[in-house]
Scaffold this motif. Sequence first.
Motif, short mmCIF file in Angstrom:
data_model
loop_
_atom_site.label_atom_id
_atom_site.label_comp_id
_atom_site.label_asym_id
_atom_site.label_seq_id
_atom_site.Cartn_x
_atom_site.Cartn_y
_atom_site.Cartn_z
N ALA A 54 -31.70 -69.61 19.86
CA ALA A 54 -32.75 -70.62 19.99
C ALA A 54 -32.70 -71.23 21.38
O ALA A 54 -31.62 -71.58 21.87
N LYS A 55 -33.88 -71.36 21.98
CA LYS A 55 -33.97 -72.06 23.26
C LYS A 55 -34.07 -73.55 22.96
O LYS A 55 -34.99 -73.99 22.27
N ILE A 56 -33.13 -74.33 23.46
CA ILE A 56 -33.07 -75.76 23.14
C ILE A 56 -33.63 -76.59 24.29
O ILE A 56 -34.32 -77.59 24.08
N PHE A 57 -33.29 -76.18 25.51
CA PHE A 57 -33.87 -76.81 26.71
C PHE A 57 -34.28 -75.68 27.66
O PHE A 57 -34.02 -74.50 27.39
N ASP A 58 -34.90 -76.05 28.79
CA ASP A 58 -35.32 -75.02 29.75
C ASP A 58 -34.12 -74.15 30.16
O ASP A 58 -34.27 -72.96 30.43
N ASN A 59 -32.96 -74.78 30.22
CA ASN A 59 -31.77 -74.10 30.75
C ASN A 59 -30.62 -74.06 29.74
O ASN A 59 -29.46 -73.94 30.14
N LEU A 60 -30.91 -74.20 28.46
CA LEU A 60 -29.83 -74.21 27.47
C LEU A 60 -30.26 -73.50 26.18
O LEU A 60 -31.32 -73.78 25.63
N TYR A 61 -29.38 -72.61 25.73
CA TYR A 61 -29.66 -71.82 24.53
C TYR A 61 -28.51 -71.95 23.55
O TYR A 61 -27.34 -72.04 23.95
N LEU A 62 -28.87 -71.92 22.26
CA LEU A 62 -27.88 -71.79 21.19
C LEU A 62 -27.84 -70.31 20.84
O LEU A 62 -28.85 -69.74 20.44
N VAL A 63 -26.68 -69.67 21.00
CA VAL A 63 -26.62 -68.22 20.81
C VAL A 63 -25.74 -67.84 19.61
O VAL A 63 -25.20 -66.74 19.55
N GLY A 64 -25.62 -68.75 18.66
CA GLY A 64 -24.99 -68.46 17.37
C GLY A 64 -23.48 -68.51 17.44
O GLY A 64 -22.94 -68.90 18.46
N PRO A 65 -22.83 -68.15 16.31
CA PRO A 65 -23.36 -68.00 14.95
C PRO A 65 -23.70 -69.37 14.34
O PRO A 65 -23.84 -70.33 15.10
N CYS A 66 -23.83 -69.49 13.04
CA CYS A 66 -24.40 -70.76 12.55
C CYS A 66 -23.36 -71.78 12.08
O CYS A 66 -23.71 -72.93 11.89
N TYR A 67 -22.10 -71.44 11.91
CA TYR A 67 -21.12 -72.47 11.52
C TYR A 67 -20.44 -73.09 12.73
O TYR A 67 -19.95 -74.21 12.68
#
Length: 312
Positions: A54-67
């Motif tokens: 998920a793209k959270i900010f222009d320059n920041l991503y959440l790349v998993g996993p979900c826990y």
Amino acid sequence: MRRISIFAAAGLAAGFMLSTGIALAADAAANEPYSKTCRVTRARDNTIQNIEPAKIFDNLYLVGPCYVSVWLLTTPQGDILFDTAQEPFVDHVLDNIKKVGVNPRDIKYIILSHGHLDHVGGAAKIQEATGARIMAMEQDWQMMADIDGKTNNRDGGKPNRMPKKDMVIKDGDTLDLGGQHLIFHWTPGHTPGVTTTEGIKVYDNGVQHTAILMGGGGYRGGLKEAEQSLESAKKVAAIKGVEVNLMIHSWADPNGYPGGGVLERAMMLKDRKPGDPNPFVDPATWNMRAQAAITGAERAIEREKAKAAAPK
Ligand SMILES: [Zn+2]
């Protein structure tokens, strides 16, 4: 490997829609936030962990996993990864990095929040895939050495493969890269060498916000550790201007959604209308959590003192 879109879960009260189209019954999880299911109720269930990035900010991503969260910060001069998850999720994390359009070879630094396996288990493999330098506090490099070769608690009994000791962070060290000026704080308690990162600049449609990554809260038992955790909580609460809390897990009690739910915020972000705020920008919840950490540590000290004073 089946993948779950975290966004597909929005609005589904009784289960989660997998990309294969299978509705997964989640009785215990029916009425709780997805973040809590991932982190608490079904934390040990490997089949639900591989979420889409998920793209959270222009320059920041959440790349998993979900826990457990792996955050990818991009800069014009190379990228920074916070934490690495653990096997068997590491290839998935690497896939997610590519999926958001980042070349793994552009990752220059891997910053480890603390030495527990769920955060450091992927560091060796990701270092090989990226060529990045790995940064951790001395004490938690020692923890990593201690679990090297021991049995992974998630990966079918395979031995842990820990990275060779690389860069050692000291309290107050800084890292400058591509316009970022990160400040590292030694905040022990949860482990002996927790690293909290201050001053992460994130941009929401070009508007700058300041994020923190608190490297682990609470303490691991013992009066000295409880006292350490109080010092750490005070140190973290004294950091000014925090607007965004990059949680190292998707969920943290006690206060739930939206305070505790990384994935819920990501879903809200996906659905936001033009002009709506970014749900990750939430200084009020951060400040409440920072104060609660102090109160929690004070109570822990009282508990430990009472334990020590109790007749044997
Ligand atoms: Zn931990």
